[in-house]
Design a protein around this motif. Structure first.
Motif, PDB file in Angstrom:
ATOM      1  N   TRP A 783     -26.983 -11.751  49.811  1.00  0.00           N
ATOM      2  CA  TRP A 783     -27.535 -12.088  51.122  1.00  0.00           C
ATOM      3  C   TRP A 783     -27.436 -13.591  51.368  1.00  0.00           C
ATOM      4  O   TRP A 783     -27.128 -14.031  52.485  1.00  0.00           O
ATOM      5  CB  TRP A 783     -28.992 -11.627  51.201  1.00  0.00           C
ATOM      6  N   LEU A 784     -27.634 -14.381  50.333  1.00  0.00           N
ATOM      7  CA  LEU A 784     -27.536 -15.827  50.489  1.00  0.00           C
ATOM      8  C   LEU A 784     -26.127 -16.241  50.902  1.00  0.00           C
ATOM      9  O   LEU A 784     -25.950 -17.077  51.802  1.00  0.00           O
ATOM     10  CB  LEU A 784     -27.926 -16.523  49.183  1.00  0.00           C
ATOM     11  N   TYR A 785     -25.121 -15.662  50.280  1.00  0.00           N
ATOM     12  CA  TYR A 785     -23.743 -16.010  50.638  1.00  0.00           C
ATOM     13  C   TYR A 785     -23.321 -15.343  51.945  1.00  0.00           C
ATOM     14  O   TYR A 785     -22.749 -15.990  52.836  1.00  0.00           O
ATOM     15  CB  TYR A 785     -22.789 -15.581  49.519  1.00  0.00           C
ATOM     16  N   ALA A 786     -23.565 -14.025  52.050  1.00  0.00           N
ATOM     17  CA  ALA A 786     -23.016 -13.269  53.173  1.00  0.00           C
ATOM     18  C   ALA A 786     -23.734 -13.559  54.479  1.00  0.00           C
ATOM     19  O   ALA A 786     -23.101 -13.640  55.543  1.00  0.00           O
ATOM     20  CB  ALA A 786     -23.066 -11.768  52.868  1.00  0.00           C
ATOM     21  N   ARG A 787     -25.059 -13.730  54.445  1.00  0.00           N
ATOM     22  CA  ARG A 787     -25.811 -13.877  55.686  1.00  0.00           C
ATOM     23  C   ARG A 787     -26.366 -15.271  55.889  1.00  0.00           C
ATOM     24  O   ARG A 787     -26.251 -15.822  56.985  1.00  0.00           O
ATOM     25  CB  ARG A 787     -26.953 -12.854  55.730  1.00  0.00           C
ATOM     26  N   VAL A 788     -26.970 -15.861  54.876  1.00  0.00           N
ATOM     27  CA  VAL A 788     -27.519 -17.207  55.076  1.00  0.00           C
ATOM     28  C   VAL A 788     -26.374 -18.211  55.261  1.00  0.00           C
ATOM     29  O   VAL A 788     -26.383 -19.024  56.187  1.00  0.00           O
ATOM     30  CB  VAL A 788     -28.424 -17.608  53.893  1.00  0.00           C
ATOM     31  N   ALA A 789     -25.354 -18.133  54.390  1.00  0.00           N
ATOM     32  CA  ALA A 789     -24.185 -19.002  54.552  1.00  0.00           C
ATOM     33  C   ALA A 789     -23.212 -18.448  55.582  1.00  0.00           C
ATOM     34  O   ALA A 789     -22.455 -19.209  56.193  1.00  0.00           O
ATOM     35  CB  ALA A 789     -23.476 -19.188  53.219  1.00  0.00           C
ATOM     36  N   GLY A 790     -23.194 -17.127  55.779  1.00  0.00           N
ATOM     37  CA  GLY A 790     -22.300 -16.540  56.765  1.00  0.00           C
ATOM     38  C   GLY A 790     -20.877 -16.351  56.265  1.00  0.00           C
ATOM     39  O   GLY A 790     -19.930 -16.532  57.035  1.00  0.00           O
ATOM     40  N   ILE A 791     -20.707 -16.003  54.989  1.00  0.00           N
ATOM     41  CA  ILE A 791     -19.371 -15.765  54.425  1.00  0.00           C
ATOM     42  C   ILE A 791     -19.354 -14.336  53.880  1.00  0.00           C
ATOM     43  O   ILE A 791     -19.784 -14.081  52.762  1.00  0.00           O
ATOM     44  CB  ILE A 791     -19.038 -16.769  53.299  1.00  0.00           C
ATOM     45  N   ASP A 792     -18.857 -13.418  54.694  1.00  0.00           N
ATOM     46  CA  ASP A 792     -18.934 -12.005  54.318  1.00  0.00           C
ATOM     47  C   ASP A 792     -17.580 -11.341  54.543  1.00  0.00           C
ATOM     48  O   ASP A 792     -16.775 -11.798  55.374  1.00  0.00           O
ATOM     49  CB  ASP A 792     -20.007 -11.305  55.163  1.00  0.00           C
ATOM     50  N   TRP A 793     -17.335 -10.259  53.814  1.00  0.00           N
ATOM     51  CA  TRP A 793     -16.131  -9.475  54.070  1.00  0.00           C
ATOM     52  C   TRP A 793     -16.280  -8.666  55.350  1.00  0.00           C
ATOM     53  O   TRP A 793     -17.390  -8.464  55.851  1.00  0.00           O
ATOM     54  CB  TRP A 793     -15.806  -8.578  52.898  1.00  0.00           C
ATOM     55  N   ASP A 794     -15.170  -8.226  55.875  1.00  0.00           N
ATOM     56  CA  ASP A 794     -15.133  -7.404  57.083  1.00  0.00           C
ATOM     57  C   ASP A 794     -14.522  -6.066  56.688  1.00  0.00           C
ATOM     58  O   ASP A 794     -13.383  -6.007  56.234  1.00  0.00           O
ATOM     59  CB  ASP A 794     -14.289  -8.094  58.150  1.00  0.00           C
ATOM     60  N   GLU A 795     -15.277  -4.988  56.835  1.00  0.00           N
ATOM     61  CA  GLU A 795     -14.808  -3.676  56.383  1.00  0.00           C
ATOM     62  C   GLU A 795     -13.553  -3.230  57.114  1.00  0.00           C
ATOM     63  O   GLU A 795     -12.794  -2.402  56.599  1.00  0.00           O
ATOM     64  CB  GLU A 795     -15.912  -2.632  56.550  1.00  0.00           C
ATOM     65  N   LEU A 816     -27.670 -26.326  54.378  1.00  0.00           N
ATOM     66  CA  LEU A 816     -26.938 -25.475  53.441  1.00  0.00           C
ATOM     67  C   LEU A 816     -25.494 -25.957  53.356  1.00  0.00           C
ATOM     68  O   LEU A 816     -24.891 -26.337  54.368  1.00  0.00           O
ATOM     69  CB  LEU A 816     -26.981 -24.008  53.897  1.00  0.00           C
ATOM     70  N   GLU A 817     -24.952 -25.948  52.142  1.00  0.00           N
ATOM     71  CA  GLU A 817     -23.531 -26.226  51.912  1.00  0.00           C
ATOM     72  C   GLU A 817     -22.987 -25.142  50.987  1.00  0.00           C
ATOM     73  O   GLU A 817     -23.526 -24.940  49.891  1.00  0.00           O
ATOM     74  CB  GLU A 817     -23.328 -27.598  51.276  1.00  0.00           C
ATOM     75  N   ALA A 818     -21.943 -24.445  51.438  1.00  0.00           N
ATOM     76  CA  ALA A 818     -21.406 -23.341  50.645  1.00  0.00           C
ATOM     77  C   ALA A 818     -19.899 -23.275  50.788  1.00  0.00           C
ATOM     78  O   ALA A 818     -19.334 -23.662  51.821  1.00  0.00           O
ATOM     79  CB  ALA A 818     -22.024 -22.009  51.089  1.00  0.00           C
ATOM     80  N   HIS A 819     -19.272 -22.778  49.733  1.00  0.00           N
ATOM     81  CA  HIS A 819     -17.866 -22.398  49.851  1.00  0.00           C
ATOM     82  C   HIS A 819     -17.619 -21.193  48.955  1.00  0.00           C
ATOM     83  O   HIS A 819     -18.359 -20.941  47.988  1.00  0.00           O
ATOM     84  CB  HIS A 819     -16.921 -23.554  49.493  1.00  0.00           C
ATOM     85  N   TYR A 820     -16.581 -20.452  49.310  1.00  0.00           N
ATOM     86  CA  TYR A 820     -16.174 -19.291  48.525  1.00  0.00           C
ATOM     87  C   TYR A 820     -14.657 -19.255  48.492  1.00  0.00           C
ATOM     88  O   TYR A 820     -13.998 -19.289  49.545  1.00  0.00           O
ATOM     89  CB  TYR A 820     -16.720 -17.998  49.130  1.00  0.00           C
ATOM     90  N   ASP A 821     -14.104 -19.204  47.278  1.00  0.00           N
ATOM     91  CA  ASP A 821     -12.659 -19.100  47.113  1.00  0.00           C
ATOM     92  C   ASP A 821     -12.268 -17.639  47.183  1.00  0.00           C
ATOM     93  O   ASP A 821     -12.187 -16.934  46.167  1.00  0.00           O
ATOM     94  CB  ASP A 821     -12.222 -19.730  45.791  1.00  0.00           C
ATOM     95  N   ALA A 822     -12.046 -17.178  48.406  1.00  0.00           N
ATOM     96  CA  ALA A 822     -11.654 -15.794  48.649  1.00  0.00           C
ATOM     97  C   ALA A 822     -10.221 -15.581  48.170  1.00  0.00           C
ATOM     98  O   ALA A 822      -9.487 -16.537  47.916  1.00  0.00           O
ATOM     99  CB  ALA A 822     -11.760 -15.488  50.145  1.00  0.00           C
ATOM    100  N   PRO A 823      -9.784 -14.319  48.039  1.00  0.00           N
ATOM    101  CA  PRO A 823      -8.394 -14.061  47.646  1.00  0.00           C
ATOM    102  C   PRO A 823      -7.388 -14.709  48.590  1.00  0.00           C
ATOM    103  O   PRO A 823      -6.258 -14.997  48.194  1.00  0.00           O
ATOM    104  CB  PRO A 823      -8.301 -12.535  47.688  1.00  0.00           C
ATOM    105  N   THR A 824      -7.790 -14.935  49.828  1.00  0.00           N
ATOM    106  CA  THR A 824      -6.887 -15.502  50.834  1.00  0.00           C
ATOM    107  C   THR A 824      -6.947 -17.018  50.916  1.00  0.00           C
ATOM    108  O   THR A 824      -6.076 -17.634  51.529  1.00  0.00           O
ATOM    109  CB  THR A 824      -7.242 -14.919  52.205  1.00  0.00           C
TER     110      THR A 824
END
Length: 888
Positions: A783-795, A816-824
């Motif tokens: 929830w912290l990554y997907a909603r609080v930071a706003g980095i979520d997958w799209d079904e 808040l400061e966040a990053h995610y190294d997605a496959p893309t």
């Protein structure tokens, strides 16, 4: 504008795989590039073996960057390959070639293995005595580690040398006295009766022209040592003694290949590792060291011949390791606290870890040092070890008395933060240096998230460390007590969080093989994987409970959404079908009541208990829904319709059995409403009523959570979805019992197994089950990554080709400061609140889109430094960096 850049090259989900299990591997890359609306329009991929071109894809007009399958001639064993890729952007501009990725094909056919399994005979030969009587408790009869060696010679220095090695047990490999590789606890845990993974090592630089020597050290590990519950008796889960399999390939300049094999020519002896066991610990007597034992020319006349060993009940399949190895990752200097009543010296690492302690000391020959490990201190400051149950967790070192000596265990690990060191007479604490060493599968760190709240930052760190400490060959439940098993529900509730913390793609591919091999003939998945095999002290594997046996379906779906990897779903799809058939056959009335498996309900919940049949049936709805979606992924439309019908029937049965006209659900618990809402069990007209009941249950608990393992992951997401994100934040920031903040207020550096692992009123919970390092309740991380930071997958567009960006702003967090190294590629999100204004800056990687959904219409939208028209509250953007402002 600069050209796009292909980065983060991966083959079979690994940066540099040291062996393949398929002749046509899959390649992935991410993209970097400045500007907006950037996209890949074509790629060209090349694979070489030295100077020889194996495959040149040519220019392929495609935006694909994931799971590009090798289409050249089938790869063969024992090849060292390089590969690279270039891309063309939206304007047709080509990139430079990416920095080459490297891989070994390994030994891809069982027939490629010519080596024999070798082991030490059970009986010592005449004239060879066991190590001298030791004063320490070895009541479990843990075995000494076995040394193996053989000399060989080479006419010339080879141009390439590759070692292929594995063990039934744990191994360290040596060549000419040098340690090969840096993995620990290799080759990892599998069901050794079915499959063993091997490692490949490039040892070209270690092989000399002329005399050489191979050596190996073997410990019991998961194979014949102790793991699991109540290990008073010998382990022997899979066999009674460890064994080695080794094959060294030497390629000379003329193309000739020579193989040095494990066979009857090797010799063996036992030495300074007097015993080493996961639960017992390790005793190392440096006086018994054999300098030069892995060097050529060592006198091994007193060593005994090995036994060529045939594993029972069958020789396991040999497959390349699918995931990065377990390695030493982070070191923590131990800080002295005080003397214990026992006379020992208590030290604090400052972090609860899975690993061991390195001891550095100058001492006299025969001086004995004892290291005891624990997660907590009791009220008197003594090491708290009652929660370890039958795990002894004690290491001993006997000094050789020559200069500065360094000891760390080889074949054991502990879960601990505190260390009690007992010193011999005449040695001062100032003479000793202790360093804690954390070990885990060396997976790439994927994400980072920091906020304006120190407590939340500590929670994030605790989640990360519980993941590190429990991702050790399999995702374990805990690293300290006599258990350390791969419990499936613990993993599935945490898995979305896990994927933000680390790249878990290869790790799951490996563990899914364990899950598949543990599946029972009637289709039942098991609670744990690898499952416990039959032996004189164990029964057969335990069929999976609701939420536990359901885990493979959930994990497969999440793997598809995060990585866009259809291959894992295809490989295991029929096993998922068998599990759903197992459930349906046992429950023809569509209520999951038939106890052909365990039913733990919402495990370790606090407050009112949830009805177990209700929980089980809600999970049936969920996995039937997911199977309909997974059927579509693998183009099985008839099964998709079947599972849609099944889910509909189970929903109807659930509503009839458990839901009244006011939306009240049997048991009236937080988890009941969380599952019903998040699994979309209820008809639309009951959603608002069920949401109202959930909020009522929170009020009745004075704003506290009351969930267990199965309910916890749904708390904050569901509250956000029903329009109460402020209540989710209330739970996040709460520091009174029960809450995440409560354990942090008590000094926790990892996630606890129980909300009440320790409280001011009751002290420590029952010693029967009370881990202080257990990641399940860390599921809030998603929830912290997907909603609080706003980095979520799209079904609708898996693999982060489209990113769902729905951040939830709250002034209590501040920034808040966040990053995610997605496959893309890397996704970034930073927001800050000043007064009533939110400034949100985010970046979307090339070739991707962001689907934005905000609580209010935006005030301004800037792409780089260029203002764009204000689009409202919901819209889609292409790649690039953007800044948005809006009012709270």
């Amino acid at each position: 504008m600069t050209a796009l850049r292909p980065v983060a090259l991966r083959c079979e989900h690994q940066t540099a795989p040291m062996g393949l299990n398929r002749p046509h591997p899959r390649f992935d890359w991410a993209l970097e590039g400045e500007g907006h609306e950037r996209s890949q329009t074509a790629y060209r991929l090349m694979v070489r073996a030295g100077e020889a071109m194996l495959w040149d894809s040519g220019k392929v007009m495609s935006a694909q960057t994931r799971q590009v399958e090798y289409a050249g001639p089938a790869l063969v064993s024992d090849q060292a390959l390089d590969w690279t890729v270039m891309v063309w952007d939206e304007a047709g501009t080509p990139s430079d070639w990416a920095e080459a990725g490297h891989l070994f094909t390994g030994l891809m056919q069982q027939s490629d293995w010519q080596a024999d399994w070798i082991a030490r005979y059970f009986v010592l030969p005449a004239g060879r005595e066991a190590p001298a009587d030791n004063p320490y408790d070895n009541r479990w009869q843990a075995r000494p580690a076995d040394h193996f060696r053989r000399d060989f010679s080479t006419p010339d220095k080879p141009v390439r040398a590759t070692a292929y090695v594995t063990a039934l047990g744990l191994y360290e490999l040596y060549l000419n006295g040098a340690r090969v590789g840096d993995a620990v606890m290799a080759p990892g845990w599998t069901d050794y009766h079915q499959r063993v993974e091997y490692q490949s090592y490039d040892v070209t630089d270690l092989v000399r022209s002329g005399a050489n020597a191979l050596g190996a050290l073997l410990g019991e590990g998961w194979y014949s040592g102790r793991v699991g519950h109540n290990q008073r008796r010998a382990g022997n889960h899979y066999g009674g003694r460890p064994a080695l399999l080794c094959q060294l390939h030497l390629e000379y300049a003329d193309g000739r290949i020579e193989r040095i094999l494990s066979d009857a020519d090797w010799r063996t002896v036992q030495g300074p590792v007097c015993y080493s066991d996961f639960l017992m610990g390790e005793l190392y007597d440096a006086q018994l060291e054999m300098p030069g034992w892995a060097q050529p020319g060592f006198d091994d006349a007193r060593w005994q011949p090995v036994e060529v060993f045939t594993p029972e009940p069958r020789a396991p399949r040999l497959e390349a390791a699918r995931a990065p190895q377990v390695r030493e990752t982070v070191r923590f200097p131990a800080r002295f606290l005080h003397r214990a009543r026992t006379g020992g010296h208590v030290h604090d690492l400052g972090q609860n870890i899975a690993g061991y302690v390195q001891l550095e000391v100058q001492a006299r020959s025969g001086d004995r040092f004892t290291l005891r490990h624990g997660e907590m201190l009791d009220a008197q400051g003594e090491l708290y070890v009652a929660n370890l149950r039958h795990a002894v967790a004690v290491d001993h070192y006997i000094a050789r008395g020559h200069g500065c000596e360094r000891f760390k265990p080889r074949f054991t690990f502990h879960g601990f933060q505190f260390v009690e060191l007992t010193l011999p007479d005449g040695v001062s604490p100032d003479d000793v240096t202790l360093t804690g060493i954390a070990i885990h599968n060396d997976l790439n760190i994927a994400g980072s998230l920091r906020t304006g709240s120190d407590m939340v930052n500590k929670l994030i760190a605790n989640i990360e460390w519980s993941q590190r400490d429990n991702f050790l060959s399999v995702p374990t439940d805990c690293p300290q007590r006599d258990e350390r098993l791969g419990w499936s529900a613990d993993a599935q509730v945490f898995w979305k969080t896990a994927g933000y913390g680390m790249d878990v793609s290869a790790f799951l591919e490996k563990w899914f093989e364990d899950i598949a091999e543990a599946q029972l003939p009637d289709g039942a998945f098991t609670d744990i994987a690898p499952s416990r095999p039959l032996n004189p002290y164990r029964q057969s594997a335990q069929p999976g409970a609701p939420g536990w046996g359901d885990a493979p379906v959930i994990l497969a779906w999440q793997h598809w959404l995060r990585y866009g990897d259809r291959a894992l779903v295809e490989r295991h799809f029929d096993r998922l079908v068998a599990w759903l058939r197992h459930i349906a056959d046992a429950n023809p009335d569509h209520l999951r009541v038939n106890a052909v498996y365990n039913n733990y309900g919402d495990w370790l919940s606090v407050g009112p208990a949830s009805d177990r049949t209700m929980v089980a049936t809600a999970y049936w709805v969920h996995v039937a829904d997911l199977m309909a979606k997974l059927s579509a992924v693998v183009a099985r439309s008839e099964l998709a319709r079947y599972y849609e019908d099944q889910a509909r029937a189970v929903r109807q049965a659930f509503i009839k059995a458990f839901v009244d006209d006011d939306g009240r659900i049997t048991g009236d618990t937080q988890t009941a409403y969380l599952l019903a809402l998040d699994f979309a069990v209820l008809p639309t007209d009951l959603h608002a009523k069920a949401a109202g009941h959930l909020l009522r249950k929170l009020e009745e608990a004075n704003g506290h959570l009351q969930t267990g393992f199965l309910g916890v992951k749904h708390l904050c997401p569901v509250l956000s979805d029903i329009g109460a994100p402020e209540r989710a934040y209330d739970l996040l920031l709460n520091q009174s019992y029960p809450s995440w903040g409560f354990s942090i207020a008590q000094g926790a550096t990892t996630i606890w197994e129980r909300w009440d692992g320790w409280t001011q009123d009751k002290g420590f919970q029952s010693v029967n089950m009370n881990s202080f390092n257990h990641y399940a309740y860390g599921a809030v991380g998603e929830w912290l990554y997907a909603r609080v930071a706003g980095i979520d997958w799209d079904e609708t567009d898996p693999g982060y080709s489209t990113i769902a960006m729905r951040p939830l702003f709250d002034p209590r967090l501040g920034w808040l400061e966040a990053h995610y190294d997605a496959p893309t590629g890397r996704v970034e999100s930073t927001w800050r609140i000043e007064g009533s204004l939110v400034t949100w800056t985010f970046s979307i990687p090339p070739n991707c889109a962001g689907r934005i959904a905000l609580p209010r219409p935006v005030l301004t939208l800037i792409a780089g430094d260029r203002p764009l028209p204000v689009p409202g509250a919901s819209f889609t953007l292409g790649s690039g960096r953007y800044t948005i402002t809006l009012s709270l």
